[in-house]
Structure formats: C-alpha cells, structure tokens
Design a protein around this motif. Structure first.
Motif, PDB file in Angstrom:
ATOM      1  N   ALA A 218       0.850  -1.191   0.000  1.00  0.00           N
ATOM      2  CA  ALA A 218       0.000   0.000   0.000  1.00  0.00           C
ATOM      3  C   ALA A 218       0.881   1.235   0.000  1.00  0.00           C
ATOM      4  CB  ALA A 218      -0.910  -0.006   1.225  1.00  0.00           C
ATOM      5  N   THR A 219       0.615   2.148  -0.912  1.00  0.00           N
ATOM      6  CA  THR A 219       1.411   3.365  -1.007  1.00  0.00           C
ATOM      7  C   THR A 219       0.533   4.476  -1.563  1.00  0.00           C
ATOM      8  OG1 THR A 219       3.499   4.270  -1.848  1.00  0.00           O
ATOM      9  CG2 THR A 219       2.304   2.776  -3.316  1.00  0.00           C
ATOM     10  N   THR A 220       1.150   5.551  -1.972  1.00  0.00           N
ATOM     11  CA  THR A 220       0.430   6.652  -2.604  1.00  0.00           C
ATOM     12  C   THR A 220       1.062   6.949  -3.956  1.00  0.00           C
ATOM     13  OG1 THR A 220       1.840   8.375  -1.635  1.00  0.00           O
ATOM     14  CG2 THR A 220      -0.086   7.669  -0.340  1.00  0.00           C
ATOM     15  N   LYS A 221       0.288   7.565  -4.829  1.00  0.00           N
ATOM     16  CA  LYS A 221       0.831   7.930  -6.139  1.00  0.00           C
ATOM     17  C   LYS A 221       1.987   8.910  -5.985  1.00  0.00           C
ATOM     18  CE  LYS A 221      -3.464   7.226  -8.757  1.00  0.00           C
ATOM     19  NZ  LYS A 221      -4.529   7.890  -9.541  1.00  0.00           N
ATOM     20  N   THR A 222       1.876   9.786  -4.983  1.00  0.00           N
ATOM     21  CA  THR A 222       2.933  10.777  -4.758  1.00  0.00           C
ATOM     22  C   THR A 222       4.235  10.102  -4.361  1.00  0.00           C
ATOM     23  OG1 THR A 222       1.314  12.445  -4.080  1.00  0.00           O
ATOM     24  CG2 THR A 222       3.604  12.789  -3.394  1.00  0.00           C
ATOM     25  N   ALA A 223       4.165   9.175  -3.407  1.00  0.00           N
ATOM     26  CA  ALA A 223       5.371   8.467  -2.971  1.00  0.00           C
ATOM     27  C   ALA A 223       5.942   7.629  -4.105  1.00  0.00           C
ATOM     28  CB  ALA A 223       5.047   7.593  -1.763  1.00  0.00           C
ATOM     29  N   LEU A 224       5.068   6.969  -4.837  1.00  0.00           N
ATOM     30  CA  LEU A 224       5.509   6.112  -5.941  1.00  0.00           C
ATOM     31  C   LEU A 224       6.263   6.922  -6.995  1.00  0.00           C
ATOM     32  CD1 LEU A 224       5.363   3.184  -6.977  1.00  0.00           C
ATOM     33  CD2 LEU A 224       3.210   3.779  -8.108  1.00  0.00           C
ATOM     34  N   ALA A 225       5.812   8.144  -7.240  1.00  0.00           N
ATOM     35  CA  ALA A 225       6.457   8.986  -8.248  1.00  0.00           C
ATOM     36  C   ALA A 225       7.888   9.342  -7.869  1.00  0.00           C
ATOM     37  CB  ALA A 225       5.636  10.260  -8.456  1.00  0.00           C
ATOM     38  N   THR A 226       8.194   9.385  -6.577  1.00  0.00           N
ATOM     39  CA  THR A 226       9.550   9.766  -6.149  1.00  0.00           C
ATOM     40  C   THR A 226      10.591   8.714  -6.508  1.00  0.00           C
ATOM     41  OG1 THR A 226       9.367   8.789  -3.923  1.00  0.00           O
ATOM     42  CG2 THR A 226       8.603  11.071  -4.194  1.00  0.00           C
ATOM     43  N   ILE A 227      10.170   7.483  -6.784  1.00  0.00           N
ATOM     44  CA  ILE A 227      11.125   6.435  -7.154  1.00  0.00           C
ATOM     45  C   ILE A 227      11.035   6.077  -8.634  1.00  0.00           C
ATOM     46  CG2 ILE A 227      11.138   5.492  -4.820  1.00  0.00           C
ATOM     47  CD1 ILE A 227       9.469   3.103  -5.993  1.00  0.00           C
ATOM     48  N   GLY A 228      10.280   6.889  -9.394  1.00  0.00           N
ATOM     49  CA  GLY A 228      10.174   6.628 -10.832  1.00  0.00           C
ATOM     50  C   GLY A 228       9.008   5.743 -11.205  1.00  0.00           C
ATOM     51  N   GLY A 229       8.029   5.592 -10.274  1.00  0.00           N
ATOM     52  CA  GLY A 229       6.845   4.803 -10.569  1.00  0.00           C
ATOM     53  C   GLY A 229       7.136   3.316 -10.673  1.00  0.00           C
ATOM     54  N   PHE A 230       6.120   2.574 -11.083  1.00  0.00           N
ATOM     55  CA  PHE A 230       6.294   1.134 -11.263  1.00  0.00           C
ATOM     56  C   PHE A 230       7.302   0.826 -12.364  1.00  0.00           C
ATOM     57  CE2 PHE A 230       1.832   0.801  -9.465  1.00  0.00           C
ATOM     58  CZ  PHE A 230       2.228   0.210  -8.286  1.00  0.00           C
ATOM     59  N   GLU A 231       7.491   1.788 -13.276  1.00  0.00           N
ATOM     60  CA  GLU A 231       8.435   1.583 -14.377  1.00  0.00           C
ATOM     61  C   GLU A 231       9.835   1.238 -13.873  1.00  0.00           C
ATOM     62  OE1 GLU A 231       5.192   4.244 -16.063  1.00  0.00           O
ATOM     63  OE2 GLU A 231       6.244   3.991 -14.155  1.00  0.00           O
ATOM     64  N   SER A 232      10.205   1.786 -12.730  1.00  0.00           N
ATOM     65  CA  SER A 232      11.557   1.540 -12.199  1.00  0.00           C
ATOM     66  C   SER A 232      11.715   0.128 -11.653  1.00  0.00           C
ATOM     67  CB  SER A 232      11.862   2.548 -11.086  1.00  0.00           C
ATOM     68  OG  SER A 232      11.034   2.329  -9.948  1.00  0.00           O
ATOM     69  N   LEU A 233      10.617  -0.608 -11.520  1.00  0.00           N
ATOM     70  CA  LEU A 233      10.658  -1.943 -10.928  1.00  0.00           C
ATOM     71  C   LEU A 233      10.378  -3.061 -11.925  1.00  0.00           C
ATOM     72  CD1 LEU A 233       8.491  -1.105  -7.762  1.00  0.00           C
ATOM     73  CD2 LEU A 233      10.986  -1.118  -7.897  1.00  0.00           C
ATOM     74  N   VAL A 234      10.155  -2.707 -13.191  1.00  0.00           N
ATOM     75  CA  VAL A 234       9.617  -3.682 -14.139  1.00  0.00           C
ATOM     76  C   VAL A 234      10.583  -4.815 -14.470  1.00  0.00           C
ATOM     77  CG1 VAL A 234      10.323  -2.527 -16.286  1.00  0.00           C
ATOM     78  CG2 VAL A 234       8.169  -3.832 -16.206  1.00  0.00           C
ATOM     79  N   ASP A 235      11.883  -4.631 -14.250  1.00  0.00           N
ATOM     80  CA  ASP A 235      12.852  -5.704 -14.505  1.00  0.00           C
ATOM     81  C   ASP A 235      13.402  -6.311 -13.218  1.00  0.00           C
ATOM     82  OD1 ASP A 235      12.844  -5.685 -17.358  1.00  0.00           O
ATOM     83  OD2 ASP A 235      13.997  -3.823 -17.324  1.00  0.00           O
ATOM     84  N   GLN A 236      12.785  -5.975 -12.090  1.00  0.00           N
ATOM     85  CA  GLN A 236      13.221  -6.497 -10.802  1.00  0.00           C
ATOM     86  C   GLN A 236      12.467  -7.781 -10.460  1.00  0.00           C
ATOM     87  OE1 GLN A 236      15.622  -5.101  -8.703  1.00  0.00           O
ATOM     88  NE2 GLN A 236      16.039  -3.597 -10.307  1.00  0.00           N
ATOM     89  N   LEU A 237      13.191  -8.779  -9.974  1.00  0.00           N
ATOM     90  CA  LEU A 237      12.526  -9.995  -9.509  1.00  0.00           C
ATOM     91  C   LEU A 237      11.784  -9.709  -8.209  1.00  0.00           C
ATOM     92  CD1 LEU A 237      11.921 -13.030  -9.484  1.00  0.00           C
ATOM     93  CD2 LEU A 237      14.139 -13.385  -8.375  1.00  0.00           C
ATOM     94  N   ALA A 238      12.484  -9.125  -7.236  1.00  0.00           N
ATOM     95  CA  ALA A 238      11.884  -8.837  -5.931  1.00  0.00           C
ATOM     96  C   ALA A 238      11.318  -7.419  -5.929  1.00  0.00           C
ATOM     97  CB  ALA A 238      12.915  -9.012  -4.828  1.00  0.00           C
ATOM     98  N   ASP A 239      10.270  -7.196  -6.739  1.00  0.00           N
ATOM     99  CA  ASP A 239       9.704  -5.850  -6.851  1.00  0.00           C
ATOM    100  C   ASP A 239       9.115  -5.384  -5.526  1.00  0.00           C
ATOM    101  OD1 ASP A 239       6.555  -6.554  -7.075  1.00  0.00           O
ATOM    102  OD2 ASP A 239       7.711  -7.970  -8.264  1.00  0.00           O
ATOM    103  N   ASP A 240       8.588  -6.318  -4.723  1.00  0.00           N
ATOM    104  CA  ASP A 240       8.021  -5.941  -3.421  1.00  0.00           C
ATOM    105  C   ASP A 240       9.114  -5.442  -2.481  1.00  0.00           C
ATOM    106  OD1 ASP A 240       9.184  -8.453  -3.322  1.00  0.00           O
ATOM    107  OD2 ASP A 240       7.533  -9.415  -2.265  1.00  0.00           O
ATOM    108  N   TYR A 241      10.222  -6.170  -2.427  1.00  0.00           N
ATOM    109  CA  TYR A 241      11.352  -5.739  -1.604  1.00  0.00           C
ATOM    110  C   TYR A 241      11.871  -4.383  -2.078  1.00  0.00           C
ATOM    111  CZ  TYR A 241      15.951  -5.450   0.496  1.00  0.00           C
ATOM    112  OH  TYR A 241      17.051  -4.991   1.183  1.00  0.00           O
ATOM    113  N   GLU A 242      12.068  -4.258  -3.376  1.00  0.00           N
ATOM    114  CA  GLU A 242      12.653  -3.036  -3.932  1.00  0.00           C
ATOM    115  C   GLU A 242      11.759  -1.826  -3.723  1.00  0.00           C
ATOM    116  OE1 GLU A 242      15.527  -2.156  -5.274  1.00  0.00           O
ATOM    117  OE2 GLU A 242      16.365  -4.135  -4.879  1.00  0.00           O
ATOM    118  N   LEU A 243      10.458  -2.011  -3.812  1.00  0.00           N
ATOM    119  CA  LEU A 243       9.541  -0.889  -3.585  1.00  0.00           C
ATOM    120  C   LEU A 243       9.742  -0.316  -2.188  1.00  0.00           C
ATOM    121  CD1 LEU A 243       7.198   0.915  -4.458  1.00  0.00           C
ATOM    122  CD2 LEU A 243       5.625  -0.890  -3.700  1.00  0.00           C
ATOM    123  N   GLY A 244       9.795  -1.192  -1.180  1.00  0.00           N
ATOM    124  CA  GLY A 244      10.012  -0.731   0.186  1.00  0.00           C
ATOM    125  C   GLY A 244      11.388  -0.119   0.378  1.00  0.00           C
TER     126      GLY A 244
END
Length: 394
Positions: A218-244
């Motif tokens: 659970a996050t916010t669009k504002t917080a997500l934008a600070t890390i480059g959105g979901f686009e920054s995670l699209v090649d990550q295996l552990a996207d859940d870990y990396e998001l946090g």
C-alpha cells in the motif's frame, strides 16, 4: 593432539557456537513479536484514517481460492470509498469470467477491468501495474496478488498508518494455505515459522522494516512517483522488496500492519519446491547480501544435531539440542499460531526439523549460482534484475 582430534574439537566448538547464536536469534524473534503486538495496541488507540483507496489486482489464470479472495475484497467493512482495478494481459484470460461474475454478485462495488496488452519488461505483474495505475481514481493505492484472501477490516488496518504523512508504504504479514503435498506444507510452515519471524526480527533490530511483502503493498501515487513509478521496478525480480527499499531511501517509513492475509501455496513436487525456494533464497541474497549471510544460523536444529555428532553425544550437546528444539517450537507456536493464527503449524509441527534441514541446505546451495527458474524459464539474477539465460545448443 593429532589432526583428526583437532578437526573434531574445532567442529564441536563451531557447531556449539552457531547453535547458541541460533538460539539467541530465536529469542530475538520472540522479542520482535512482543514489540509488534505492543506497537499494534498503541496504534489502534488512534482514530482510523479512511482515505479513498484504489485496490490494484494484476491477475493471470485461475487459482483454487482466487474467487474467494476477490469476494473478500468486496466485503470490506471500510468507512471510506474504495474501488478494485483488475488487470489482465489479455481479455481471453480465464480470470476475466470470474471478474464478470464478481461484478454481477457485487453491483455496488466499483470494479474496473483493464487489458494490459503491452509487455513493458521482464515482470509481467509490474508491466500490468504500469498500465493499470492511470485507471486508478484515488491517491492511495493497494497492490496485492490475485489469490490473496483478506478479512473485513483489511483496508481499515492497512490505511491506518497513512495518518502519518511520513509513511510511504504499508505491508502486511501473511500465511500460506496448504493441505496437499508434503512440499507445499513445508513451504507454508516456512512462511509462518521462518520468514515472518525474520521480518519481526528485522523490525526489532532496525526500528522498522525497509522492504515490502508481496502480500500487500500500500502506497500513494505521490510516494511512488519519487522512485520513478512502477516503471523503475519492471525488470526487478523482488519488486516488493525493492519498492520498500527505494521508498525508505527517499525518507519514507515502511510500516507492517497487524492485518494477516492468506495466500495459496501450490501443490509442489520436490522439484517445484526446490525451484521456488531457490528463487526466493537467491532473490533475498541479492537484495540483502550482508543480512543473508547470517540467515544460515537461524536454522538452529541442524547445527544442534551437528554439535551432538561432533561431540560424540556429550551431555552438554544433548542438553543444547533439547533447548534448541524447545526454543524453535516456542517461536513456531508463539508467532505462527499465536500471532499469525496459522493453525496449520500445529498440524505440521512434526515437519519442523525437516524444514530446518532443507532451509539450511537451500541457503548453502543458493551461493552456488545466480540462475533461477521462474515460470518454467531460466534467468540469471544480477543486481536484482533478471537476464534471460540462453538455451544451450543441443
């Protein structure tokens, strides 16, 4: 003293010290559980925070308990507004019929279905999330998998920490439901008695956690934008870990909610179990290299048995094994049953030694290669990213 005697004494001392370290780790896990319960009681004294929420659920195919999970999201006793946004790679996906059925059963719940036709990176799930996010109406978003089953207070508990603007991600503990093969029971047992105690230990040591769990993000669009959105995670295996981890690096806090959710554990064969455990292990090793080295001591029972063997079944080693077993069972029952309410732990408690031995074996094996098997394909894991392994010429 001859070489053999020196080696035996060294092995005895080494195994004894590692066992004591493992016992200390398990004690720390119990302290972590106690701190989590205390903090939860304090947090619940405050009034709930009830923003409007968009639940994003990327789905593919049909899982045994998937529809029950869908229904549980529609039955939320939530004081705010919420919607559910489903995403599929193709409208021919069999999950579409279940979503249509859900709309008919819950006409008062706002449900969207988005076709995510583009493949934007290695992770199909994150690729779908990129295409689903523009359809989300609200600032607060919750991402979880298609088979996640939640309680009626789920959204209330997940949104509560966002009353503090410093919180950028809320995640949730989970248990795995398994009544089938021994290997699926071992994985479910590991989630409740190894993985979640490890999460609580990390929270105790670091004051909070700095990663997410795929059961709930659970996050916010504002917080997500600070890390480059979901686009920054699209090649990550552990996207859940990396998001946090990335949100924590931006100065946001990551909170663990007290709401336990359920996921389904497949009926693994031995091969399937090993592939999944290795993928999980190598992903963790790649994400938390320093912490992962210490993971080996957490499997306390094999080390205690080694101390017994190395010492020739000396009385002290038998006493140490007995105490290690007592502490290990205490953690399993206190956290697995008491905190997570996973009654399967009682049913499968006899598998605990096998779980520890297999866990230690997989931990050691994880260092042998960077290759993982994911959905039948081989990839090489490099700095969190997946690189497809070319098939060898026959």
């Amino acid at each position: 003293m001859d070489v053999a005697a020196t080696f035996s004494t060294g092995a005895e001392l080494f195994a004894g010290l590692i066992t004591i370290s493992g016992i200390a780790y398990n004690a720390l896990a119990l302290l972590g559980a106690r701190a989590f319960v205390r903090d939860t009681r304090t947090a619940r004294k405050a009034a709930p925070f009830l923003p409007s929420v968009s639940i994003l659920k990327p789905v593919k195919g049909i899982d045994p308990r998937m529809y029950a999970g869908f229904v549980s999201h529609c039955q939320q006793q939530y004081g705010g507004e919420f919607e559910i946004v489903f995403g599929v790679s193709s409208l021919d996906d069999p999950a579409v019929a279940e979503i249509v059925r859900l709309r008919e059963e819950f006409p008062n719940v706002a449900i969207q279905l988005i076709e995510c036709a583009q493949r934007m990176g290695t992770s199909g799930k994150v690729s779908n999330l990129i295409q689903m996010l523009p359809a989300a109406q609200f600032e607060h978003i919750v991402v979880n998998d298609g088979d996640i089953l939640v309680g009626p207070q789920y959204l209330t508990e997940i949104m509560r920490p966002f009353a503090d603007a410093k919180v950028g991600l809320v995640t949730a503990p989970y248990i795995g439901l398994s009544t089938r093969t021994t290997w699926s029971k071992l994985e479910a047992l590991g989630i409740s008695t190894d993985f979640m105690p490890g999460v609580l230990t990390a929270r105790k040591l670091e004051g909070s956690i700095r990663f997410g769990l795929g059961s709930t993000l659970a996050t916010t669009k504002t917080a997500l934008a600070t890390i480059g959105g979901f686009e920054s995670l699209v090649d990550q295996l552990a996207d859940d870990y990396e998001l946090g981890a990335r949100l924590a690096a931006q100065g946001y806090r990551v909170e663990l909610a007290p709401e336990v959710v359920e996921t389904d554990v497949p009926a693994y064969t031995l091969r399937g179990y090993l592939d999944h455990q290795l993928r999980w292990a190598r992903s963790t090793r790649d994400s938390r290299r320093a912490g992962y080295i210490g993971l080996g001591i957490t499997y306390v029972l094999p080390w205690a048995v080694l101390a017994v063997v190395a010492s020739g079944a000396a009385l002290w080693s038998i006493a140490l094994l007995s105490f290690a077993l007592f502490v290990r069972v205490t953690v399993a029952l206190t956290i697995g049953v008491g905190l997570l309410k996973d009654v399967q732990v009682i049913r499968d408690l006899w598998l605990l030694p096998l779980r520890d031995f297999s866990g230690l074996f997989i931990w050691g094996w994880s260092y042998s290669s960077d290759v993982i098997v994911w959905r039948g394909e081989k990839f090489r894991l490099h700095q969190g990213k997946l690189e497809r392994v070319a098939e060898e010429a026959k």
